[in-house]
Write a protein that holds these residues in place. Structure first.
Motif, PDB file in Angstrom:
ATOM      1  N   PHE A 109       3.586 -55.755 -14.126  1.00 32.40           N
ATOM      2  CA  PHE A 109       5.332 -56.949 -12.653  1.00 32.40           C
ATOM      3  C   PHE A 109       4.781 -58.102 -12.782  1.00 32.40           C
ATOM      4  O   PHE A 109       5.722 -58.667 -13.256  1.00 32.40           O
ATOM      5  CB  PHE A 109       5.064 -56.558 -11.143  1.00 32.40           C
ATOM      6  CG  PHE A 109       5.666 -56.594 -10.781  1.00 32.40           C
ATOM      7  CD1 PHE A 109       6.903 -57.031 -10.825  1.00 32.40           C
ATOM      8  CD2 PHE A 109       5.226 -58.043  -9.729  1.00 32.40           C
ATOM      9  CE1 PHE A 109       8.054 -57.201  -9.494  1.00 32.40           C
ATOM     10  CE2 PHE A 109       5.908 -58.728  -8.798  1.00 32.40           C
ATOM     11  CZ  PHE A 109       7.011 -58.201  -8.920  1.00 32.40           C
ATOM     12  N   ALA A 132       6.159 -59.788 -16.126  1.00 31.60           N
ATOM     13  CA  ALA A 132       7.529 -59.669 -16.026  1.00 31.60           C
ATOM     14  C   ALA A 132       7.973 -60.600 -15.369  1.00 31.60           C
ATOM     15  O   ALA A 132       9.698 -61.113 -16.204  1.00 31.60           O
ATOM     16  CB  ALA A 132       8.794 -58.346 -16.056  1.00 31.60           C
ATOM     17  N   VAL A 153       8.513 -64.138 -16.524  1.00 24.15           N
ATOM     18  CA  VAL A 153       9.694 -64.093 -17.866  1.00 24.15           C
ATOM     19  C   VAL A 153      10.504 -64.869 -16.990  1.00 24.15           C
ATOM     20  O   VAL A 153      11.861 -64.929 -16.897  1.00 24.15           O
ATOM     21  CB  VAL A 153       9.951 -63.367 -18.337  1.00 24.15           C
ATOM     22  CG1 VAL A 153      10.857 -63.400 -19.355  1.00 24.15           C
ATOM     23  CG2 VAL A 153       8.632 -62.953 -19.322  1.00 24.15           C
ATOM     24  N   VAL A 154      11.072 -63.628 -15.960  1.00 24.57           N
ATOM     25  CA  VAL A 154      12.354 -63.629 -15.057  1.00 24.57           C
ATOM     26  C   VAL A 154      12.581 -64.703 -13.986  1.00 24.57           C
ATOM     27  O   VAL A 154      13.411 -65.521 -14.047  1.00 24.57           O
ATOM     28  CB  VAL A 154      12.291 -62.443 -14.167  1.00 24.57           C
ATOM     29  CG1 VAL A 154      13.343 -62.375 -12.996  1.00 24.57           C
ATOM     30  CG2 VAL A 154      12.258 -61.140 -15.033  1.00 24.57           C
ATOM     31  N   GLY A 179      23.896 -65.644  -9.912  1.00 24.07           N
ATOM     32  CA  GLY A 179      22.702 -64.431  -9.967  1.00 24.07           C
ATOM     33  C   GLY A 179      21.575 -64.973 -10.007  1.00 24.07           C
ATOM     34  O   GLY A 179      20.872 -64.128 -10.035  1.00 24.07           O
ATOM     35  N   ALA A 180      20.619 -66.199 -10.446  1.00 23.36           N
ATOM     36  CA  ALA A 180      20.291 -66.886 -10.931  1.00 23.36           C
ATOM     37  C   ALA A 180      18.921 -66.825  -9.400  1.00 23.36           C
ATOM     38  O   ALA A 180      17.599 -66.110  -9.292  1.00 23.36           O
ATOM     39  CB  ALA A 180      20.126 -68.067 -11.741  1.00 23.36           C
ATOM     40  N   PHE A 207      19.907 -64.844  -6.809  1.00 21.01           N
ATOM     41  CA  PHE A 207      19.591 -64.006  -5.667  1.00 21.01           C
ATOM     42  C   PHE A 207      17.714 -63.200  -6.776  1.00 21.01           C
ATOM     43  O   PHE A 207      17.754 -62.774  -6.531  1.00 21.01           O
ATOM     44  CB  PHE A 207      20.879 -63.159  -6.176  1.00 21.01           C
ATOM     45  CG  PHE A 207      20.963 -61.316  -6.395  1.00 21.01           C
ATOM     46  CD1 PHE A 207      20.788 -61.430  -4.711  1.00 21.01           C
ATOM     47  CD2 PHE A 207      20.663 -61.182  -7.414  1.00 21.01           C
ATOM     48  CE1 PHE A 207      20.943 -60.035  -5.050  1.00 21.01           C
ATOM     49  CE2 PHE A 207      20.913 -59.344  -6.898  1.00 21.01           C
ATOM     50  CZ  PHE A 207      20.702 -59.214  -5.486  1.00 21.01           C
ATOM     51  N   ALA A 208      18.529 -63.302  -8.085  1.00 25.76           N
ATOM     52  CA  ALA A 208      16.837 -62.661  -9.403  1.00 25.76           C
ATOM     53  C   ALA A 208      15.830 -63.168  -8.696  1.00 25.76           C
ATOM     54  O   ALA A 208      14.919 -63.020  -8.405  1.00 25.76           O
ATOM     55  CB  ALA A 208      17.209 -62.716 -10.949  1.00 25.76           C
ATOM     56  N   PHE A 225      12.864 -60.941  -6.676  1.00 28.27           N
ATOM     57  CA  PHE A 225      11.403 -60.934  -7.502  1.00 28.27           C
ATOM     58  C   PHE A 225      10.157 -62.215  -6.830  1.00 28.27           C
ATOM     59  O   PHE A 225       8.915 -61.448  -7.216  1.00 28.27           O
ATOM     60  CB  PHE A 225      11.445 -61.838  -9.139  1.00 28.27           C
ATOM     61  CG  PHE A 225      12.090 -60.232  -9.515  1.00 28.27           C
ATOM     62  CD1 PHE A 225      12.857 -60.128 -10.576  1.00 28.27           C
ATOM     63  CD2 PHE A 225      10.778 -59.957 -10.473  1.00 28.27           C
ATOM     64  CE1 PHE A 225      13.854 -59.195 -11.214  1.00 28.27           C
ATOM     65  CE2 PHE A 225      11.447 -59.216 -11.809  1.00 28.27           C
ATOM     66  CZ  PHE A 225      12.312 -58.457 -11.855  1.00 28.27           C
ATOM     67  N   LEU A 251      11.487 -53.871 -16.301  1.00 23.23           N
ATOM     68  CA  LEU A 251      11.545 -55.481 -15.594  1.00 23.23           C
ATOM     69  C   LEU A 251      12.518 -56.062 -16.008  1.00 23.23           C
ATOM     70  O   LEU A 251      13.181 -56.993 -15.221  1.00 23.23           O
ATOM     71  CB  LEU A 251      10.417 -55.718 -14.728  1.00 23.23           C
ATOM     72  CG  LEU A 251      10.035 -54.535 -13.864  1.00 23.23           C
ATOM     73  CD1 LEU A 251       8.363 -55.029 -13.792  1.00 23.23           C
ATOM     74  CD2 LEU A 251      10.445 -54.547 -12.259  1.00 23.23           C
ATOM     75  N   ILE A 252      12.362 -56.956 -16.905  1.00 22.32           N
ATOM     76  CA  ILE A 252      12.580 -57.859 -17.332  1.00 22.32           C
ATOM     77  C   ILE A 252      14.152 -58.098 -17.507  1.00 22.32           C
ATOM     78  O   ILE A 252      15.060 -58.702 -16.992  1.00 22.32           O
ATOM     79  CB  ILE A 252      12.161 -58.230 -18.765  1.00 22.32           C
ATOM     80  CG1 ILE A 252      10.773 -59.520 -18.217  1.00 22.32           C
ATOM     81  CG2 ILE A 252      13.216 -59.376 -19.815  1.00 22.32           C
ATOM     82  CD1 ILE A 252       9.938 -59.349 -20.065  1.00 22.32           C
ATOM     83  N   LEU A 297      15.831 -56.296 -15.961  1.00 16.32           N
ATOM     84  CA  LEU A 297      16.340 -55.619 -14.065  1.00 16.32           C
ATOM     85  C   LEU A 297      16.865 -57.369 -13.773  1.00 16.32           C
ATOM     86  O   LEU A 297      17.964 -57.395 -12.759  1.00 16.32           O
ATOM     87  CB  LEU A 297      15.007 -55.777 -13.141  1.00 16.32           C
ATOM     88  CG  LEU A 297      15.550 -54.642 -11.835  1.00 16.32           C
ATOM     89  CD1 LEU A 297      16.342 -53.276 -11.821  1.00 16.32           C
ATOM     90  CD2 LEU A 297      14.467 -53.836 -11.022  1.00 16.32           C
ATOM     91  N   GLY A 298      15.840 -58.120 -14.190  1.00 19.80           N
ATOM     92  CA  GLY A 298      15.890 -59.832 -14.114  1.00 19.80           C
ATOM     93  C   GLY A 298      17.157 -59.945 -14.670  1.00 19.80           C
ATOM     94  O   GLY A 298      17.828 -60.609 -13.726  1.00 19.80           O
ATOM     95  N   GLY A 349      20.170 -59.057 -13.128  1.00 18.68           N
ATOM     96  CA  GLY A 349      20.264 -59.748 -11.881  1.00 18.68           C
ATOM     97  C   GLY A 349      21.082 -61.210 -12.241  1.00 18.68           C
ATOM     98  O   GLY A 349      21.867 -61.311 -10.874  1.00 18.68           O
TER      99      GLY A 349
END
Lengths: 234, 234
Positions: free
Chosen positions: A128, A131, A134-135, A156-157, A159-160, A164, B16-17, B19-20, B23
């Motif tokens: 997790f 990832a 990266v996210v 959206g960014a 939001f993510a 996260f 997960l990436i 999912l991001g 998002g």
């Protein structure tokens, strides 16, 4: 795949096993510092009452951005370094699941699970966090260099990034509380080694591999090897 | 161990990436749905915990090191510049003027929106008329008692009916973190145009760009028609 343990400068004392070599520890604490910095500055940027207390929004934002952009550096540097062999091997171990991991996840079969170096919780956490780096980096970059993105992508960014961030807070708090509930394990992220007794009890499969690395991994040789550790390279 | 077992970690990592990425791509839609469906329910929460969730919430921004504080008793709104007579209005003076009630969305240029916020205040036009605007004045400049923040409007914008000097927020006072005791509320423009902790209104010959406008924000901050955004007008 464990032979490179010998090249490390951390030569474990008798009765102990090297769990995290120096490179891994440095990467871990660099990551920890960056994560905590990001979580705290992020909280200040996000929570009104904290913003009110701290102010200096522009400065806090700059710290957050610099820490964020630096976030992947320790891991990437560690992975390409010559001394990063232990790290590379552990990344492999973290990403692969053995049948015992599944056994451990079920309460009924947990007692029978012979865990390797990492338990499934550690594997999920590491996965997790990797990832999330990266996210968060991607979404954070969009939020910071917003001019290049459409309105919806920016929202959206955000939001993510928000959701996260919740995940990161939960998992990091969980990670730290697990660390404090097992001081031996926590100490190994400082000193590098764990007592063989800990390894035998908590990570039996890994213990066998460490003490038995010159023979076949599957041989039952724990009694012999427990009494004569092989890894005293000093 | 590194080369045995199934690569669950890699799959979870990529998942997960993904999912991001989803998002970031669809977060704007999801955010809107959440704010219109879950937002009203969260708004009823009295514990304050819901305020932590990234749904339909104000994010509190200030640009100075400490959040300014001024009581209603000591509060004075100064009207200066190209006016017939400079005036100071106390909090009670403002409350004694004919009130205007607005229920409008609050849209931030960074993407978040709070639906149906109830504001109470006096029309800026009424305040300007009390001081008497000179013929050579074409713009209004706002200064915050945080000592740093500035904003401005053209005189035509300032005279709109939905531009108010606000002292009421969601049925109560404008709290300190929301810019109280008195702030601007410019309904059709992005949040940064609505100066918090309002101190001085100055009539000027020309529009003087404000704090964020020095960082590249548009001087005419119409919601949906500026800053490269396409939000629904408020």
């Amino acid at each position: 795949m464990t032979t490179d343990l010998h090249v490390t400068t951390d030569a474990p004392r008798p009765g102990t096993i090297l769990r995290f070599d120096r490179t891994e520890r440095v990467v871990h604490w660099c990551n920890a510092t960056l994560f905590i910095t990001l979580m705290l500055t992020g909280a200040v940027l996000y929570i009104g009452q904290l913003s009110a207390l701290v102010g200096r929004r522009h400065l806090v934002e700059q710290i957050h951005v610099v820490a964020g952009v630096s976030l992947p550096i320790p891991l990437l540097v560690g992975l390409v370094l010559r001394s990063g062999a232990g790290l590379r091997r552990d990344v492999g171990a973290l990403s692969r699941w053995i049948p015992d991991d599944r056994r451990w996840l079920h309460r009924r079969t947990r007692a029978r699970a012979q865990l390797g170096k990492f338990n499934p919780g550690q594997k999920l956490n590491a996965t997790f966090q990797a990832a999330a780096i990266v996210v968060m980096l991607a979404s954070g970059s969009i939020m910071y260099w917003f001019k290049f993105f459409t309105n919806d992508i920016r929202t959206g960014a955000t939001f993510a990034h928000d959701w996260f961030a919740f995940g990161i807070w939960l998992t990091v708090i969980g990670h730290i509380s697990f660390a404090f509930s097992d001081p031996v394990s926590l100490r190994s992220m400082v000193r590098g080694v764990v007592p063989e007794s800990w390894a035998m009890a908590k990570r039996p499969r890994w213990y066998l591999q460490q003490t038995n690395r010159d023979t076949e991994p599957d041989t039952e040789a724990d009694t012999k090897l427990a009494s004569e550790p092989t890894d005293i390279s000093r | 161990m590194g080369d045995t077992g199934s690569p669950v970690g890699r799959r979870v990592f990529l998942g997960l990436i993904g999912l991001g990425a989803v998002g970031i791509a669809f977060g704007a839609k999801t955010q809107k749905t959440l704010e219109t469906t879950v937002g009203p329910i969260l708004a009823k929460d009295r514990t304050g915990l819901a305020a932590l969730l990234p749904i339909g919430r104000f994010r509190i921004y200030s640009v100075t090191s400490s959040m300014p504080s001024r009581s209603k008793q000591e509060y004075k709104l100064r009207v200066r510049g190209l006016v017939d007579h400079a005036i100071d209005l106390s909090y009670d003076d403002l409350r004694a003027m004919p009130p205007t009630h607005l229920t409008r969305d609050f849209q931030c240029v960074t993407g978040w929106r709070v639906f149906n916020v109830k504001w109470t205040g006096v029309r800026l036009a009424d305040v300007l008329d009390r001081a008497g605007v000179k013929a050579n004045a074409h713009a209004v400049r706002f200064t915050s008692f945080d000592g740093t923040y500035t904003e401005s409007l053209t005189l035509d914008q300032a005279r709109r009916n939905d531009v108010i000097v606000a002292y009421g927020f969601e049925g109560g006072d404008v709290s300190r973190i929301h810019g109280g005791p008195v702030r601007m509320y410019i309904a059709p423009m992005y949040g940064y145009k609505s100066t918090k902790w309002l101190d001085t209104i100055e009539l000027t010959r020309d529009v003087v760009p404000g704090y964020w406008e020095d960082y590249g924000y548009d001087v005419d901050g119409w919601v949906g028609r500026s800053n490269g955004r396409s939000d629904t007008p408020t």
